[in-house]
Design a protein around this motif. Structure first.
Motif, PDB file in Angstrom:
ATOM      1  N   GLU A 192       0.813  -1.213   0.000  1.00 25.69           N
ATOM      2  CA  GLU A 192       0.000   0.000   0.000  1.00 25.69           C
ATOM      3  C   GLU A 192       0.851   1.269   0.000  1.00 25.69           C
ATOM      4  O   GLU A 192       2.005   1.269   0.436  1.00 25.69           O
ATOM      5  CB  GLU A 192      -0.917   0.027   1.215  1.00 25.69           C
ATOM      6  CG  GLU A 192      -2.119  -0.890   1.129  1.00 25.69           C
ATOM      7  CD  GLU A 192      -3.127  -0.567   2.211  1.00 25.69           C
ATOM      8  OE1 GLU A 192      -4.058   0.205   1.905  1.00 25.69           O
ATOM      9  OE2 GLU A 192      -2.980  -1.056   3.334  1.00 25.69           O
ATOM     10  N   ILE A 193       0.228   2.344  -0.468  1.00 27.99           N
ATOM     11  CA  ILE A 193       0.880   3.651  -0.440  1.00 27.99           C
ATOM     12  C   ILE A 193       0.004   4.687   0.275  1.00 27.99           C
ATOM     13  O   ILE A 193       0.415   5.267   1.281  1.00 27.99           O
ATOM     14  CB  ILE A 193       1.193   4.142  -1.866  1.00 27.99           C
ATOM     15  CG1 ILE A 193       2.247   3.252  -2.518  1.00 27.99           C
ATOM     16  CG2 ILE A 193       1.687   5.587  -1.846  1.00 27.99           C
ATOM     17  CD1 ILE A 193       2.559   3.648  -3.938  1.00 27.99           C
ATOM     18  N   LEU A 194      -1.189   4.924  -0.242  1.00 29.98           N
ATOM     19  CA  LEU A 194      -1.973   6.075   0.196  1.00 29.98           C
ATOM     20  C   LEU A 194      -2.450   5.974   1.642  1.00 29.98           C
ATOM     21  O   LEU A 194      -2.304   6.942   2.413  1.00 29.98           O
ATOM     22  CB  LEU A 194      -3.167   6.281  -0.743  1.00 29.98           C
ATOM     23  CG  LEU A 194      -2.799   6.640  -2.187  1.00 29.98           C
ATOM     24  CD1 LEU A 194      -4.052   6.808  -3.034  1.00 29.98           C
ATOM     25  CD2 LEU A 194      -1.950   7.901  -2.237  1.00 29.98           C
ATOM     26  N   ASN A 195      -3.008   4.848   2.055  1.00 30.42           N
ATOM     27  CA  ASN A 195      -3.518   4.737   3.421  1.00 30.42           C
ATOM     28  C   ASN A 195      -2.429   4.897   4.476  1.00 30.42           C
ATOM     29  O   ASN A 195      -2.580   5.693   5.416  1.00 30.42           O
ATOM     30  CB  ASN A 195      -4.283   3.428   3.610  1.00 30.42           C
ATOM     31  CG  ASN A 195      -5.624   3.433   2.906  1.00 30.42           C
ATOM     32  OD1 ASN A 195      -6.225   4.493   2.717  1.00 30.42           O
ATOM     33  ND2 ASN A 195      -6.107   2.268   2.519  1.00 30.42           N
ATOM     34  N   PRO A 196      -1.322   4.166   4.379  1.00 36.95           N
ATOM     35  CA  PRO A 196      -0.274   4.371   5.385  1.00 36.95           C
ATOM     36  C   PRO A 196       0.368   5.753   5.305  1.00 36.95           C
ATOM     37  O   PRO A 196       0.760   6.321   6.334  1.00 36.95           O
ATOM     38  CB  PRO A 196       0.738   3.264   5.091  1.00 36.95           C
ATOM     39  CG  PRO A 196       0.468   2.829   3.700  1.00 36.95           C
ATOM     40  CD  PRO A 196      -0.997   3.039   3.484  1.00 36.95           C
ATOM     41  N   LEU A 197       0.466   6.313   4.098  1.00 37.95           N
ATOM     42  CA  LEU A 197       1.078   7.633   3.962  1.00 37.95           C
ATOM     43  C   LEU A 197       0.275   8.692   4.707  1.00 37.95           C
ATOM     44  O   LEU A 197       0.845   9.595   5.320  1.00 37.95           O
ATOM     45  CB  LEU A 197       1.205   8.002   2.485  1.00 37.95           C
ATOM     46  CG  LEU A 197       1.899   9.330   2.179  1.00 37.95           C
ATOM     47  CD1 LEU A 197       3.322   9.357   2.724  1.00 37.95           C
ATOM     48  CD2 LEU A 197       1.904   9.585   0.668  1.00 37.95           C
ATOM     49  N   ARG A 198      -1.041   8.572   4.674  1.00 34.06           N
ATOM     50  CA  ARG A 198      -1.879   9.535   5.403  1.00 34.06           C
ATOM     51  C   ARG A 198      -1.529   9.546   6.887  1.00 34.06           C
ATOM     52  O   ARG A 198      -1.452  10.609   7.522  1.00 34.06           O
ATOM     53  CB  ARG A 198      -3.361   9.179   5.235  1.00 34.06           C
ATOM     54  CG  ARG A 198      -3.930   9.474   3.865  1.00 34.06           C
ATOM     55  CD  ARG A 198      -5.435   9.294   3.828  1.00 34.06           C
ATOM     56  NE  ARG A 198      -5.937   9.443   2.465  1.00 34.06           N
ATOM     57  CZ  ARG A 198      -6.135   8.442   1.617  1.00 34.06           C
ATOM     58  NH1 ARG A 198      -5.909   7.182   2.014  1.00 34.06           N
ATOM     59  NH2 ARG A 198      -6.574   8.663   0.403  1.00 34.06           N
ATOM     60  N   LYS A 199      -1.310   8.369   7.456  1.00 34.31           N
ATOM     61  CA  LYS A 199      -0.987   8.272   8.884  1.00 34.31           C
ATOM     62  C   LYS A 199       0.401   8.829   9.172  1.00 34.31           C
ATOM     63  O   LYS A 199       0.621   9.510  10.172  1.00 34.31           O
ATOM     64  CB  LYS A 199      -1.078   6.815   9.331  1.00 34.31           C
ATOM     65  CG  LYS A 199      -2.457   6.198   9.150  1.00 34.31           C
ATOM     66  CD  LYS A 199      -2.447   4.716   9.448  1.00 34.31           C
ATOM     67  CE  LYS A 199      -3.799   4.082   9.155  1.00 34.31           C
ATOM     68  NZ  LYS A 199      -3.782   2.605   9.362  1.00 34.31           N
ATOM     69  N   VAL A 200       1.342   8.547   8.304  1.00 34.82           N
ATOM     70  CA  VAL A 200       2.712   9.001   8.520  1.00 34.82           C
ATOM     71  C   VAL A 200       2.814  10.518   8.374  1.00 34.82           C
ATOM     72  O   VAL A 200       3.502  11.183   9.163  1.00 34.82           O
ATOM     73  CB  VAL A 200       3.671   8.281   7.542  1.00 34.82           C
ATOM     74  CG1 VAL A 200       5.057   8.918   7.569  1.00 34.82           C
ATOM     75  CG2 VAL A 200       3.763   6.800   7.886  1.00 34.82           C
ATOM     76  N   VAL A 201       2.142  11.069   7.379  1.00 34.12           N
ATOM     77  CA  VAL A 201       2.200  12.517   7.145  1.00 34.12           C
ATOM     78  C   VAL A 201       1.790  13.284   8.391  1.00 34.12           C
ATOM     79  O   VAL A 201       2.404  14.306   8.747  1.00 34.12           O
ATOM     80  CB  VAL A 201       1.317  12.892   5.938  1.00 34.12           C
ATOM     81  CG1 VAL A 201       1.021  14.394   5.930  1.00 34.12           C
ATOM     82  CG2 VAL A 201       1.994  12.491   4.635  1.00 34.12           C
ATOM     83  N   ASP A 202       0.780  12.799   9.087  1.00 32.15           N
ATOM     84  CA  ASP A 202       0.304  13.477  10.292  1.00 32.15           C
ATOM     85  C   ASP A 202       1.381  13.546  11.373  1.00 32.15           C
ATOM     86  O   ASP A 202       1.351  14.437  12.228  1.00 32.15           O
ATOM     87  CB  ASP A 202      -0.935  12.760  10.851  1.00 32.15           C
ATOM     88  CG  ASP A 202      -2.169  12.972   9.984  1.00 32.15           C
ATOM     89  OD1 ASP A 202      -2.177  13.951   9.204  1.00 32.15           O
ATOM     90  OD2 ASP A 202      -3.106  12.168  10.082  1.00 32.15           O
ATOM     91  N   ARG A 203       2.331  12.623  11.337  1.00 33.66           N
ATOM     92  CA  ARG A 203       3.376  12.575  12.369  1.00 33.66           C
ATOM     93  C   ARG A 203       4.612  13.389  12.008  1.00 33.66           C
ATOM     94  O   ARG A 203       5.504  13.542  12.837  1.00 33.66           O
ATOM     95  CB  ARG A 203       3.799  11.124  12.627  1.00 33.66           C
ATOM     96  CG  ARG A 203       2.686  10.212  13.079  1.00 33.66           C
ATOM     97  CD  ARG A 203       3.233   8.997  13.800  1.00 33.66           C
ATOM     98  NE  ARG A 203       3.994   8.116  12.925  1.00 33.66           N
ATOM     99  CZ  ARG A 203       3.482   7.052  12.310  1.00 33.66           C
ATOM    100  NH1 ARG A 203       2.200   6.763  12.456  1.00 33.66           N
ATOM    101  NH2 ARG A 203       4.232   6.288  11.536  1.00 33.66           N
ATOM    102  N   LEU A 204       4.681  13.889  10.778  1.00 38.82           N
ATOM    103  CA  LEU A 204       5.931  14.482  10.307  1.00 38.82           C
ATOM    104  C   LEU A 204       5.887  15.990  10.129  1.00 38.82           C
ATOM    105  O   LEU A 204       6.869  16.575   9.662  1.00 38.82           O
ATOM    106  CB  LEU A 204       6.334  13.835   8.973  1.00 38.82           C
ATOM    107  CG  LEU A 204       6.655  12.343   9.019  1.00 38.82           C
ATOM    108  CD1 LEU A 204       7.056  11.842   7.639  1.00 38.82           C
ATOM    109  CD2 LEU A 204       7.770  12.051  10.023  1.00 38.82           C
ATOM    110  N   HIS A 205       4.815  16.625  10.518  1.00 38.21           N
ATOM    111  CA  HIS A 205       4.709  18.070  10.330  1.00 38.21           C
ATOM    112  C   HIS A 205       5.831  18.790  11.074  1.00 38.21           C
ATOM    113  O   HIS A 205       6.086  18.532  12.248  1.00 38.21           O
ATOM    114  CB  HIS A 205       3.345  18.576  10.804  1.00 38.21           C
ATOM    115  CG  HIS A 205       2.228  18.205   9.870  1.00 38.21           C
ATOM    116  ND1 HIS A 205       2.024  18.842   8.666  1.00 38.21           N
ATOM    117  CD2 HIS A 205       1.269  17.247   9.953  1.00 38.21           C
ATOM    118  CE1 HIS A 205       0.986  18.305   8.050  1.00 38.21           C
ATOM    119  NE2 HIS A 205       0.511  17.319   8.807  1.00 38.21           N
TER     120      HIS A 205
END
Length: 290
Positions: A192-205
């Motif tokens: 997968e790409i999109l679903n896990p990326l959404r979760k990771v993006v929230d942690r990297l701001h």
């Protein structure tokens, strides 16, 4: 620095004014360690050549390249077959560009070229995070006894930034040992790409992020022109969407690697790469002052 660079046809709309450009495109035409089909050294040139087939306007972002200044520095001149010296030359060029506070958008070339910008970025940003989009884990400790290979590059990257600062998406190929290492040490997301990326993006701001995108993360039905095609990947629409999901992050640099034009007479792989470059310039560049 000109003695380290080869001038070539630039990406569509590129300016000749280095000073005014935040984004600098740089070619890294190396494919000395590829394990299957060679030819990615031609990737940077072909991406530039086909870019004229695209519009400068992005309907995804309602932005236009004509309102952005970006400079194409050409390709790093590499000593053919010499992996260590080629990486050092890339590091030297990249280091100089980073001193000028440029956003680097590097066109590969094989995936081992990523090690050069990551080393230089990590020197400038000690808490650097790397987002890795790829079909392959690239986590081998060595490949046929060689520690420097496109099959080992993410293991070397993990040693530079710390495995906990490496996030991998779309992985669907590798050895059992690589998958075990990834699951235990990196932010490892297979298939997968999109679903896990959404979760990771929230942690990297707020954190500095470097993006490395291997075109073979995309299914070969959409991007056949690559050295090690792997069925079962994402669509071209999904990888474009993934790139747009990074718009609010502090992305400090990016590379796009493993485009191998000789295996795609339709040029759809190079065109996808050029489209991703356009979107990246508009996402991470700075609009000209009026």
């Amino acid at each position: 620095m000109d003695d380290l660079l080869e001038r070539c046809g630039g990406f569509m709309g590129a300016t000749t004014d280095y000073r005014l450009s935040r984004v600098v495109l740089l070619g890294a035409p190396m494919d000395f360690t590829v394990s299957y089909r060679p030819g990615t050294r031609s990737g940077p040139r072909r991406i530039r050549e086909v870019s004229i087939g695209l519009e400068e306007y992005s309907p995804y972002q309602h932005k236009d390249l004509k309102n952005y200044s970006y400079y194409d520095a050409g390709d790093v001149l590499l000593p053919f077959g010499n992996v260590s010296q080629s990486l050092l030359r890339m590091e030297e060029v990249i280091g100089r560009l980073l001193k000028d506070d440029k956003f680097l958008l590097i066109l590969g070339g094989e995936h081992l070229i990523t090690l050069a910008p990551v080393k230089q970025m990590a020197n400038k940003y000690p808490d650097l995070t790397v987002l890795h989009f790829d079909a392959h884990a690239d986590l081998r400790s060595d490949y046929l006894g060689e520690t420097m290979s496109h099959a080992t590059v993410m293991r070397r990257v993990a040693e530079v930034v710390g495995s906990h600062n490496l996030y991998q998406f779309g992985i669907r190929s590798g050895t059992a040992e690589e998958f075990d290492y990834g699951r235990e040490n990196t932010g490892f997301y297979s298939f997968e790409i999109l679903n896990p990326l959404r979760k990771v993006v929230d942690r990297l701001h707020g954190r500095p992020v470097y993006v490395t995108l291997d075109i073979d993360v995309v299914d070969p039905a959409f991007a056949p022109g690559t050295g090690t095609p792997e069925p079962g990947g994402c669509s071209s629409s999904e990888i474009i969407a993934a790139l747009h999901m990074l718009k609010d992050l502090n992305v400090v640099g990016m590379d796009l690697v493993e485009v191998c034009p000789v295996y795609d007479q339709t040029d759809r792989t190079a065109l996808l790469a050029a489209k991703l470059v356009r979107e990246a310039i508009l996402l991470f560049g700075k609009e000209n002052s009026i």
